[in-house]
Design an enzyme around this catalytic site. Structure first.
Site, PDB file in Angstrom:
ATOM      1  N   CYS A  78       0.831  -1.206   0.000  1.00 37.29           N
ATOM      2  CA  CYS A  78       0.000   0.000   0.000  1.00 37.29           C
ATOM      3  C   CYS A  78       0.872   1.266   0.000  1.00 37.29           C
ATOM      4  O   CYS A  78       1.463   1.625  -0.992  1.00 37.29           O
ATOM      5  CB  CYS A  78      -0.979  -0.039   1.174  1.00 37.29           C
ATOM      6  SG  CYS A  78      -2.231   1.251   1.046  1.00 37.29           S
ATOM      7  N   HIS A 165      -3.677  -4.833   0.523  1.00 37.03           N
ATOM      8  CA  HIS A 165      -3.102  -5.356   1.782  1.00 37.03           C
ATOM      9  C   HIS A 165      -3.119  -6.881   1.776  1.00 37.03           C
ATOM     10  O   HIS A 165      -4.179  -7.479   1.681  1.00 37.03           O
ATOM     11  CB  HIS A 165      -3.911  -4.839   2.968  1.00 37.03           C
ATOM     12  CG  HIS A 165      -3.721  -3.374   3.192  1.00 37.03           C
ATOM     13  ND1 HIS A 165      -2.788  -2.878   4.062  1.00 37.03           N
ATOM     14  CD2 HIS A 165      -4.315  -2.294   2.632  1.00 37.03           C
ATOM     15  CE1 HIS A 165      -2.816  -1.556   4.046  1.00 37.03           C
ATOM     16  NE2 HIS A 165      -3.754  -1.186   3.179  1.00 37.03           N
ATOM     17  N   GLU A 167      -2.102  -8.622   4.361  1.00 36.74           N
ATOM     18  CA  GLU A 167      -2.149  -9.116   5.736  1.00 36.74           C
ATOM     19  C   GLU A 167      -3.558  -9.256   6.292  1.00 36.74           C
ATOM     20  O   GLU A 167      -3.734  -9.808   7.368  1.00 36.74           O
ATOM     21  CB  GLU A 167      -1.299  -8.201   6.633  1.00 36.74           C
ATOM     22  CG  GLU A 167      -1.791  -6.754   6.791  1.00 36.74           C
ATOM     23  CD  GLU A 167      -1.412  -5.832   5.637  1.00 36.74           C
ATOM     24  OE1 GLU A 167      -1.077  -6.333   4.547  1.00 36.74           O
ATOM     25  OE2 GLU A 167      -1.490  -4.609   5.808  1.00 36.74           O
ATOM     26  N   SER A 220      -2.857  -9.005  37.951  1.00 39.12           N
ATOM     27  CA  SER A 220      -4.302  -8.942  38.101  1.00 39.12           C
ATOM     28  C   SER A 220      -4.913 -10.337  38.199  1.00 39.12           C
ATOM     29  O   SER A 220      -6.092 -10.473  38.485  1.00 39.12           O
ATOM     30  CB  SER A 220      -4.895  -8.250  36.878  1.00 39.12           C
ATOM     31  OG  SER A 220      -4.651  -9.050  35.726  1.00 39.12           O
ATOM     32  N   GLY A 221      -4.099 -11.353  37.902  1.00 38.56           N
ATOM     33  CA  GLY A 221      -4.651 -12.701  37.851  1.00 38.56           C
ATOM     34  C   GLY A 221      -4.992 -13.096  36.430  1.00 38.56           C
ATOM     35  O   GLY A 221      -5.243 -14.253  36.135  1.00 38.56           O
ATOM     36  N   GLY A 222      -4.977 -12.137  35.534  1.00 45.25           N
ATOM     37  CA  GLY A 222      -5.243 -12.417  34.127  1.00 45.25           C
ATOM     38  C   GLY A 222      -4.021 -13.018  33.452  1.00 45.25           C
ATOM     39  O   GLY A 222      -2.917 -12.981  34.000  1.00 45.25           O
ATOM     40  N   VAL A 223      -4.247 -13.559  32.260  1.00 42.78           N
ATOM     41  CA  VAL A 223      -3.165 -14.298  31.606  1.00 42.78           C
ATOM     42  C   VAL A 223      -1.999 -13.378  31.208  1.00 42.78           C
ATOM     43  O   VAL A 223      -0.834 -13.753  31.341  1.00 42.78           O
ATOM     44  CB  VAL A 223      -3.707 -15.139  30.407  1.00 42.78           C
ATOM     45  CG1 VAL A 223      -4.336 -14.275  29.359  1.00 42.78           C
ATOM     46  CG2 VAL A 223      -2.608 -15.982  29.798  1.00 42.78           C
ATOM     47  N   ASP A 224      -2.288 -12.163  30.785  1.00 42.89           N
ATOM     48  CA  ASP A 224      -1.194 -11.295  30.309  1.00 42.89           C
ATOM     49  C   ASP A 224      -0.211 -10.979  31.434  1.00 42.89           C
ATOM     50  O   ASP A 224       1.000 -11.104  31.277  1.00 42.89           O
ATOM     51  CB  ASP A 224      -1.744  -9.970  29.753  1.00 42.89           C
ATOM     52  CG  ASP A 224      -2.760 -10.184  28.646  1.00 42.89           C
ATOM     53  OD1 ASP A 224      -2.787 -11.297  28.097  1.00 42.89           O
ATOM     54  OD2 ASP A 224      -3.522  -9.249  28.348  1.00 42.89           O
ATOM     55  N   SER A 225      -0.753 -10.552  32.578  1.00 44.55           N
ATOM     56  CA  SER A 225       0.172 -10.195  33.657  1.00 44.55           C
ATOM     57  C   SER A 225       0.815 -11.450  34.240  1.00 44.55           C
ATOM     58  O   SER A 225       1.960 -11.415  34.674  1.00 44.55           O
ATOM     59  CB  SER A 225      -0.523  -9.352  34.725  1.00 44.55           C
ATOM     60  OG  SER A 225      -1.576 -10.047  35.314  1.00 44.55           O
TER      61      SER A 225
END
Ligand code: XMP
Length: 511
Positions: A78, A165, A167, A220-225
């Protein structure tokens, strides 16, 4: 390795991700990186991403022209095609017709990156300007009625350009085109998998914190942290300080569960701060969603900062690790030419006054990649595959004022919803499911009495990366059981709705 020069398109990261899906490591670098710096990275190929603007604007974002003399294959996508058209001696002009959306291209040269393509292929365009005169050495490889030079190539120099594009999913053979580029044109070897990412990230984080100073992190208990914490722990086990702030906006039993898990995982310094009263007090009488986020964000920072300062007295903390993942960054992006502000959310609001260096090991990854990495790191499966839960917690699922009683109603309804979904084998098919509390009441009848109670809205969506989402087609009888159970068991709720909106235009969360 393939590098992606980022000209500010929301899709730049998607390109990098697609290349990684093809098993090649890809790194996103700023568009202005000098040719000599790029050479040092020793890439097998360079991809120029899309971007806003026009090459003739005074402040147009252009790359170092020397990159075209490095002898490295280049794919311009592009804006990337326009940049190459402009810098390599062709001409770019505003198109007569802007092309936006799906189009059929006529492939006129099915070689190079188009090898294996049919004569007609569906692609996705989003452009105003177009290359009107090819640069020397180039020939047209695909056209549309409105865009004669929809793709061009100079095989000798291994330069390939496409105005559409690759992608995005709407370009049906997009992955095939990218694969041709990284495989056949760049001849790059497979050098990327989650198995490689784990030691690479740990080593990178070890190097980043090699001065022996402490790393502070809120979990936080979440997967990311959690994935971030495990990486930082493996990199620097003695100097990691984890803090969990209980803001009173969590679901039933959540804090206790997290405490147990973190103890079990062997983190040396892990502390829970009970700030429930503080948060709820400040949220009293607040109805506006952005105001709620602001209060929660600020209170979190206050509580966390206080803890940070007291920890700092005992140990020398210099870093702040955050579980920011890629979608957090686009959606929190400040308004700019390239990305407009959607919601002021996520984990990137901590103020500079903390004087801590921010470390975000997952910032290039999408949720599914983070989960895969979490499994590699040995985090329990049910944690890794848990549905995402937003930082501001239940406050953004309670439309209107957050009170103890409204929190109770929502918690009880949410618990029933999630427990039933798990029981019926639906939970793992869903990206995210939760209950929300509407800011209106409705009339009902229970026994012989008229009721005037809360309305619960159930939201369950399927998605790959939370950028877009579809409502989950949960069987009617499951929904019926859940509705009955909620109305019979949750005091203060007399009506249950199921949300059938897609994102966009709706968002996943309610506020
Ligand atoms: P939306 O509602 O924007 O959500 O479609 C996309 C994804 O992001 C999560 N989300 C948040 N996560 N802090 C977070 O940590 C927030 O303020 C926040 N808001 C939304 C949401 O749960 C979904 O997975």
């Amino acid at each position: 390795m393939i590098i992606v020069l980022n000209f500010g398109s929301q899709f730049a990261h998607l390109i990098a991700r697609r290349v990684r899906e093809l098993g090649r490591y890809s790194q996103i670098v700023p568009f202005g990186m000098s040719a000599s710096e790029i050479k040092k990275l020793n890439p097998r190929g360079i991809i120029l991403s899309g971007g806003p603007g026009s090459v003739y604007e005074k402040d147009a974002q252009l790359p170092d022209p020397e990159i075209f003399k490095l002898g490295i294959p280049v794919l311009g996508i592009c804006w990337g095609q326009q940049v190459m058209g402009h810098l390599l001696g062709g001409k770019v002009e505003p198109g007569k017709v802007r092309e936006y959306g799906k189009e059929i291209i006529q492939v006129v040269d099915a070689s190079g990156i188009f090898e294996g393509l049919d004569e007609k292929e569906q692609v996705w365009f989003s452009h105003g300007d177009a290359v009107t005169k090819l640069p020397p050495g180039f020939h047209v490889t695909a056209s549309t009625p409105n865009c004669k030079n929809a793709a061009m190539a100079d095989e000798k120099r291994k330069f390939y350009c496409i105005q559409f594009h690759t992608e995005v999913g709407h370009t049906l053979k997009g992955m095939h085109i990218l694969e041709n580029f990284v495989n056949k044109i760049c001849r790059s070897e497979k050098d990327w998998s989650m198995k490689d990412l784990k030691p690479a990230l740990i080593a990178e984080m070890r190097a980043a914190t090699a001065n022996g100073k402490g790393v502070l992190m809120a979990v936080s208990g979440g997967v990311d942290s959690m994935v971030t914490a495990v990486i930082m722990h493996k990199a620097n086990p003695d100097n990691l300080y984890l803090v969990y702030v209980d803001n009173g906006l969590m679901r039933n039993g959540e804090t206790e569960e997290i405490n147990k898990l973190f103890q079990k995982m062997g983190f040396k310094h892990f502390e829970i701060i009970d700030a429930k009263a503080d948060f709820l007090d400040k949220l009293k009488g607040v109805n506006d969603p952005e105001e709620k986020r602001r209060i929660i964000g600020h209170t979190f920072i206050e509580v966390f900062e206080k803890k940070a300062l007291s920890l700092k007295k005992k140990s020398d903390i210099q870093f702040l690790a955050q579980g920011t993942i890629y979608p957090d960054r686009i959606e929190s992006a400040q308004p700019s030419k390239a990305a407009s502000k959607i919601k002021s959310h996520h984990n990137v609001t901590l103020p500079e006054k903390m004087h801590l260096k921010i470390i975000e090991p997952l910032k290039e990854l999408y949720k599914d990649e983070v989960r895969e990495l979490g499994e590699e790191l040995g985090i329990p499966k049910e944690r890794v595959w848990r549905h995402p839960f937003p930082g501001p917690g239940l406050a953004i699922r309670i439309l209107g004022e957050v009170t103890e009683d409204r929190l109770r109603v929502l918690r009880e309804a949410d618990e029933i919803f999630i427990t039933e979904l798990k029981k019926e084998g639906q939970y793992d098919k869903i990206w995210q499911a939760f209950a929300a509390l509407l800011p209106v009441k409705a009339v009902g009848v229970m026994g012989d009495s008229r009721t005037y109670e809360n309305i619960i809205s159930l939201r369950a969506v399927t998605s790959k990366d939370a950028m877009t989402a579809d409502w989950a087609k949960i069987p009617y009888d499951t929904l019926e059981r859940i509705s009955t159970k909620i109305i019979n068991n949750v005091r203060g709720a007399n009506r249950v709705l199921y949300d059938i909106s897609q994102k966009p235009p709706a968002t996943i969360e309610y506020e």
